[in-house]
Design a protein around this motif. Structure first.
Motif, short mmCIF file in Angstrom:
data_model
loop_
_atom_site.label_atom_id
_atom_site.label_comp_id
_atom_site.label_asym_id
_atom_site.label_seq_id
_atom_site.Cartn_x
_atom_site.Cartn_y
_atom_site.Cartn_z
N LEU A 26 0.87 -1.18 0.00
CA LEU A 26 0.00 0.00 0.00
C LEU A 26 0.91 1.23 0.00
N VAL A 62 -3.07 7.43 -1.47
CA VAL A 62 -2.75 6.04 -1.77
C VAL A 62 -2.69 5.86 -3.29
N LEU A 84 -3.84 -2.47 -5.46
CA LEU A 84 -2.51 -2.10 -5.02
C LEU A 84 -1.46 -2.90 -5.77
N TYR A 95 2.90 -1.42 4.17
CA TYR A 95 2.61 0.00 3.97
C TYR A 95 3.93 0.64 3.56
N PRO A 119 -7.20 8.59 1.39
CA PRO A 119 -7.68 7.40 2.10
C PRO A 119 -9.20 7.33 2.21
N LEU A 175 -10.48 6.02 -1.02
CA LEU A 175 -10.22 4.59 -1.09
C LEU A 175 -11.27 3.81 -0.31
N ALA A 176 -11.59 4.28 0.89
CA ALA A 176 -12.61 3.62 1.71
C ALA A 176 -13.95 3.60 0.98
N THR A 207 -6.22 -5.75 -1.82
CA THR A 207 -6.30 -4.31 -1.57
C THR A 207 -7.17 -4.03 -0.35
N TYR A 256 -5.66 -2.36 3.11
CA TYR A 256 -6.27 -1.12 3.60
C TYR A 256 -6.72 -1.28 5.05
N LEU A 271 -5.28 0.75 8.25
CA LEU A 271 -6.23 1.58 9.01
C LEU A 271 -6.18 1.19 10.49
N LEU A 322 -3.34 5.23 8.26
CA LEU A 322 -4.16 6.00 7.30
C LEU A 322 -5.17 6.86 8.07
#
Length: 214
Positions: free
Chosen positions: A86, A93, A110, A161, A184, A187-188, A201, A205, A209, A214
């Motif tokens: 990541l 990201v 990713l 990461y 981020p 991305l969420a 991915t 993530y 998190l 993130l």
């Protein structure tokens, strides 16, 4: 790789690896398959397929009820863990737009790749960043491992990461069609709404998190 054939205490599926018994087991399974109109070759055990990207094993097993059968599983070359990274550049990201033959679709995901047998996973992660993003990691933080498919895959993947200062589009020969850098929160939202469905991915993530990265 003897560790792949251990039978932990209480394992409901016992791998049978005694060479003296395998011929008899294959014959028994082959006869049973033939009676059901299925190919007797489905009862053969061992390496049933292998190429530079991995192998498929078919194990002879004893089931919980005592009957015999087979179970297949897939391994990466040398069972070396794959790597998933990541990468974060200037707070965003970096994702790849990648065409995957298996789904015949483009995916946002990713950077990732196969591990090298005998290599350190950190080195494989740095190599993948360079190959797919032309990027060097100024920081590389392990995020643990994930088993991508516990029903089929023996090989795990190491998650990372990474902080990078710059990147560029590369990897066209691997089906990569460019990069997308997102905050981020975006991305969420992509994960929540199904814009990202790649399991590697999503897992990386979540791990980043939970670790407050993130």
């Amino acid at each position: 790789m003897p560790e792949l054939f251990v039978n932990p205490e209480g394992a409901p599926f016992e791998i049978i690896d005694d060479p003296a018994r395998l011929d008899a087991i294959e014959a028994e399974l082959g006869e049973d398959l033939a009676r059901r109109g299925l190919p007797a070759s489905w009862g053969r055990v061992g390496v049933v397929y292998e190429d530079p990207y991995g192998m498929t094993l078919r194990d002879a097993v004893r089931r919980p009820d005592g009957s015999l059968g087979t179970y297949t599983r897939r391994l990466n070359p040398g069972n070396a863990p794959g790597v998933v990274i990541l990468p974060v550049c200037s707070g965003e990201v970096v994702l790849l737009r990648h065409f995957r033959h298996s789904t015949r679709q483009w995916h946002l995901e990713l950077p990732r790749g196969y591990g090298t047998p005998g290599a350190v996973a950190d080195d494989d992660a740095r190599r993948e960043l360079l190959e797919e993003l032309g990027a060097l990691a100024t920081a590389l933080v392990p995020l643990g491992v994930v088993h991508p498919d516990t029903g089929q895959m023996s090989t795990a993947a190491a998650l990372y990461y990474a902080e990078i200062e710059e990147f560029r589009d590369t990897g066209e020969e691997e089906g990569i069609g460019g990069t997308v850098a997102v905050a981020p929160a975006i991305l969420a939202e992509l994960i929540r709404t199904g814009g990202i469905t790649d399991g590697f991915t999503v897992n990386a993530y979540a791990q980043a998190l939970l670790r407050g990265l993130l």
